[in-house]
Design a protein around this motif. Structure first.
Motif, mmCIF file in Angstrom:
data_model
loop_
_atom_site.group_PDB
_atom_site.id
_atom_site.type_symbol
_atom_site.label_atom_id
_atom_site.label_comp_id
_atom_site.label_asym_id
_atom_site.label_seq_id
_atom_site.Cartn_x
_atom_site.Cartn_y
_atom_site.Cartn_z
ATOM 1 N N ASP A 51 -51.343 5.985 17.091
ATOM 2 C CA ASP A 51 -51.545 5.709 15.672
ATOM 3 C C ASP A 51 -50.900 6.749 14.763
ATOM 4 N N SER A 52 -50.288 7.766 15.335
ATOM 5 C CA SER A 52 -49.641 8.829 14.551
ATOM 6 C C SER A 52 -48.287 8.349 14.033
ATOM 7 N N PRO A 53 -47.608 9.151 13.199
ATOM 8 C CA PRO A 53 -46.281 8.760 12.705
ATOM 9 C C PRO A 53 -45.190 8.722 13.770
ATOM 10 N N TYR A 54 -45.464 9.249 14.974
ATOM 11 C CA TYR A 54 -44.463 9.151 16.040
ATOM 12 C C TYR A 54 -44.278 7.690 16.437
ATOM 13 N N GLU A 55 -43.050 7.309 16.771
ATOM 14 C CA GLU A 55 -42.728 5.936 17.136
ATOM 15 C C GLU A 55 -41.963 5.899 18.444
ATOM 16 N N LEU A 56 -41.996 4.749 19.093
ATOM 17 C CA LEU A 56 -41.137 4.543 20.258
ATOM 18 C C LEU A 56 -39.672 4.505 19.822
ATOM 19 N N GLU A 57 -38.830 5.243 20.500
ATOM 20 C CA GLU A 57 -37.385 5.160 20.276
ATOM 21 C C GLU A 57 -36.891 3.816 20.817
ATOM 22 N N SER A 58 -36.154 3.079 19.989
ATOM 23 C CA SER A 58 -35.700 1.751 20.409
ATOM 24 C C SER A 58 -34.610 1.814 21.473
ATOM 25 N N ASN A 59 -33.876 2.920 21.547
ATOM 26 C CA ASN A 59 -32.785 3.089 22.513
ATOM 27 C C ASN A 59 -33.219 4.111 23.559
ATOM 28 N N TYR A 60 -33.666 3.644 24.715
ATOM 29 C CA TYR A 60 -34.166 4.539 25.763
ATOM 30 C C TYR A 60 -33.146 5.614 26.116
ATOM 31 N N GLU A 61 -31.894 5.240 26.213
ATOM 32 C CA GLU A 61 -30.842 6.172 26.628
ATOM 33 C C GLU A 61 -30.753 7.371 25.696
ATOM 34 N N ARG A 62 -31.014 7.164 24.405
ATOM 35 C CA ARG A 62 -30.850 8.247 23.438
ATOM 36 C C ARG A 62 -31.855 9.376 23.644
ATOM 37 N N LEU A 63 -32.959 9.083 24.313
ATOM 38 C CA LEU A 63 -33.961 10.113 24.566
ATOM 39 C C LEU A 63 -33.443 11.229 25.455
ATOM 40 N N PHE A 64 -32.297 11.003 26.105
ATOM 41 C CA PHE A 64 -31.793 11.950 27.100
ATOM 42 C C PHE A 64 -30.338 12.336 26.822
ATOM 43 N N MET A 65 -29.948 12.312 25.554
ATOM 44 C CA MET A 65 -28.583 12.623 25.168
ATOM 45 C C MET A 65 -28.532 13.939 24.400
ATOM 46 N N ALA A 66 -27.329 14.407 24.101
ATOM 47 C CA ALA A 66 -27.143 15.707 23.464
ATOM 48 C C ALA A 66 -27.723 15.770 22.064
ATOM 49 N N ASP A 67 -27.867 14.633 21.402
ATOM 50 C CA ASP A 67 -28.467 14.615 20.061
ATOM 51 C C ASP A 67 -29.866 14.009 20.098
ATOM 52 N N ASN A 68 -30.590 14.243 21.192
ATOM 53 C CA ASN A 68 -31.928 13.647 21.267
ATOM 54 C C ASN A 68 -32.922 14.332 20.348
ATOM 55 N N ASP A 69 -32.484 15.378 19.632
ATOM 56 C CA ASP A 69 -33.330 15.909 18.563
ATOM 57 C C ASP A 69 -33.460 14.913 17.415
ATOM 58 N N GLN A 70 -32.583 13.907 17.393
ATOM 59 C CA GLN A 70 -32.645 12.853 16.385
ATOM 60 C C GLN A 70 -33.363 11.598 16.891
ATOM 61 N N ALA A 71 -33.738 11.582 18.157
ATOM 62 C CA ALA A 71 -34.429 10.421 18.723
ATOM 63 C C ALA A 71 -35.882 10.399 18.280
ATOM 64 N N LYS A 72 -36.453 9.217 18.213
ATOM 65 C CA LYS A 72 -37.859 9.068 17.872
ATOM 66 C C LYS A 72 -38.728 9.208 19.123
ATOM 67 N N GLY A 73 -39.957 9.614 18.907
ATOM 68 C CA GLY A 73 -40.940 9.553 19.982
ATOM 69 C C GLY A 73 -41.053 10.775 20.861
ATOM 70 N N ILE A 74 -40.211 11.804 20.674
ATOM 71 C CA ILE A 74 -40.356 13.035 21.451
ATOM 72 C C ILE A 74 -41.330 13.931 20.701
ATOM 73 N N ILE A 75 -42.493 14.143 21.267
ATOM 74 C CA ILE A 75 -43.563 14.876 20.599
ATOM 75 C C ILE A 75 -43.432 16.371 20.817
ATOM 76 N N PHE A 76 -43.034 16.770 22.007
ATOM 77 C CA PHE A 76 -42.829 18.194 22.283
ATOM 78 C C PHE A 76 -41.615 18.350 23.189
ATOM 79 N N PRO A 77 -40.474 18.780 22.639
ATOM 80 C CA PRO A 77 -39.292 19.023 23.459
ATOM 81 C C PRO A 77 -39.213 20.478 23.891
ATOM 82 N N VAL A 78 -38.658 20.714 25.061
ATOM 83 C CA VAL A 78 -38.199 22.047 25.433
ATOM 84 C C VAL A 78 -36.736 22.097 24.991
ATOM 85 N N VAL A 79 -36.477 22.839 23.928
ATOM 86 C CA VAL A 79 -35.189 22.757 23.260
ATOM 87 C C VAL A 79 -34.086 23.463 24.054
ATOM 88 N N ALA A 80 -32.876 22.962 23.874
ATOM 89 C CA ALA A 80 -31.704 23.526 24.540
ATOM 90 C C ALA A 80 -30.562 23.609 23.537
#
Length: 527
Positions: free
Chosen positions: A270-299
């Protein structure tokens, strides 16, 4: 290079935790040019940098770039990365992955034949308690009374209070990992006296209660979801960790807490976080722009170089015959999937379930020979390119953030908790949560399941499809009673190709032999 809006890790002098002995951090230096905790905390601006060291400790390994002046001794520095050892122990010990190399500790982990002397297990244990030591010092030094004694104004105190809450969360996270891996461990907080001593061992029940109480307090101290800068935690991260804690409570303390799981999973959903519509984007170099990552280990391939983190996960899975450099990766060619993971998908091409990202050319599905990379399909999940196909800043050290918590897990935790008898959500809520994940995976409603198909067995397989190579699997298999059981076998489980049942104590890991020898207060569980 990503333009990150997060606290960059300032690697000041580290604190070495070795053999459960805590070093004295309050000694006044004879040399006025030497910085210790006695002087660094006099500067209100320094607190942000010290907090960054704790965040950075989830990925980085020392004080000098990708290697040099390492934090934890007794293990190869690159291997000692918190995230790298965590991934080895969570996914490398299951059907998720298989290495071709004989790096110290890996053969025993991936054949489920480890002992208390395993090097990677020692590295994980040391990393956990190194993080806890860093956090304890920061929490001690940022106590309200100390800030007042240093003459900080109210604005400075309020800012540091938020940093202190984040450090408490990071400590709770490491204690959660300690409980998940080892159950009963040495226990130290900011309330313990500073100096070298041998910590007492806390029971699993007491550790569970401590983590729970910390997280419940932090729920009111952290900022609202999506209100912190990228890379730092907010209330949704607390809700996620509480949901995970409660989902596994029956494993840890023998008490079911599935209703509590639903409560906190729903808060995340119910929070403002949303499912990212493009699964692949969750694991790309610009995944800081993807939706739905609540806590990333940044690189960051330039400013946060490491041989651990996603660099290890991605580079080890790509080989020279896969056109890896077009995906921003210098391939190591050492890691691939085992057959039982691949068989979870309706096909291997990703044409139906788009989460299937495998390279199959000149590969065979079965890994009958561990040392042959072509035995087993290669995993192409992590790509060091952005959404437009532009490579990241560095092919050696990647820009891909590791999604430690993401909202999809809340959906599947809710569904599982409903099936296990928790209240607060209905069977139709559970089905809707699963189908929301599958709508994204298939790109339409063709992957939806019926209520009659929603079983615990389906949830376990769906979690494999959704979270493969994200360091979830061992915990999931243990919770489902499948990790040591003969009911579920995978290639090389127990050291034979066909797989075999394991002794029950392999549901957790042993406290390293070096710590057992150094601290007479410790007792080993089952080894």
């Amino acid at each position: 290079m990503k333009n990150y809006n997060y606290i960059a890790a300032l690697l000041f002098g580290g604190i070495l935790l070795f053999n459960s002995c805590i070093n004295d951090l309050d000694t006044v230096p004879l040399d006025e040019n030497v910085i210790t905790s006695f002087t660094i905390y006099e500067d209100p601006a320094a607190y942000r940098n010290v907090l960054a060291k704790i965040y950075g400790g989830l990925s980085l390994t020392g004080q000098v770039g990708p290697d040099g002046d390492q934090d934890v001794l007794g293990i190869d520095e690159g291997t000692s990365s918190y995230l790298r050892t965590y991934w080895y122990m969570q996914d490398g010990t299951t059907e998720m992955a298989l290495w071709i190399w004989n790096d110290p500790g890996i053969p025993e982990l991936q054949t489920n034949s480890w002992t208390p002397s395993n090097e990677i297990n020692m590295g994980m244990y040391s990393r956990i308690f190194y993080q806890i030591t860093l956090a304890n010092e920061f929490i001690r030094e940022s106590a309200p009374g100390r800030l007042q004694d240093r003459g900080f104004n109210q604005t400075q105190q309020n800012e540091i209070a938020l940093y202190r809450a984040e450090a408490r969360f990071l400590r709770a996270l490491s204690y959660y990992h300690a409980m998940d891996f080892y159950r009963s461990v040495p226990f130290v907080t900011e309330d313990d006296l500073v100096g070298a001593f041998l910590p007492d061992q806390i029971s699993t029940q007491d550790l569970f209660d401590y983590i729970e109480s910390e997280l419940l307090e932090l729920e009111d101290l952290l900022v609202e979801p999506l209100q912190n800068v990228y890379g730092r935690i907010d209330k949704a991260a607390v809700w996620m960790l509480l949901a995970k804690l409660y989902l596994n409570a029956e494993v840890y303390i023998g008490t079911a807490k599935y209703t509590e799981t639903i409560t906190y999973a729903k808060k995340v959903i119910d929070s403002p976080y949303e499912l990212e519509s493009n699964y692949e984007r969750l694991f790309m170099a610009d995944n800081d722009q993807a939706k739905g990552i609540i806590f990333p280990v940044v690189a960051d391939g330039i400013n946060a170089q490491t041989w651990g983190g996603v660099t290890m996960i991605a580079c080890s899975s790509w080989a020279s015959d896969m056109n890896a450099q077009a995906f921003g990766i210098n391939p190591w060619g050492g890691n691939r999937a085992r057959r039982q993971l691949i068989e979870k998908f309706p096909d291997y091409s990703g044409e139906t379930d788009q989460r299937a990202m495998f390279f199959t050319q000149d590969r065979i599905m079965s890994a009958e020979v561990i040392a042959e990379f072509s035995n087993g399909f290669s995993v192409m999940k992590y790509k060091n390119i952005d959404i437009n196909g532009i490579p990241g800043s560095n092919i050696e050290h990647l820009d891909i953030d590791f999604p430690l918590f993401r909202i999809a897990d809340a959906y599947l935790m809710l569904a599982e908790a409903v099936l296990r008898g928790g209240s607060g959500a209905s069977s139709s809520d559970a089905l809707a949560a699963v189908n929301a994940i599958r709508d994204r995976a298939f790109g339409d409603e063709s992957g939806r399941i019926l209520a009659s198909e929603l079983t615990l067995e389906f949830i376990l397989d769906e979690r494999a499809r959704e979270f493969y190579w994200e360091a979830y699997r061992r915990t999931d298999l243990v919770r489902f009673g499948k990790y040591t059981s003969a009911d579920y076998l995978w290639e090389w489980k127990g050291g034979i190709y066909e797989g075999r049942e394991l002794p029950n104590h392999f549901n957790w890991f042993p406290i390293p032999a070096s710590d057992m020898a150094a601290n007479p207060n410790l007792r080993q569980s089952g080894y």
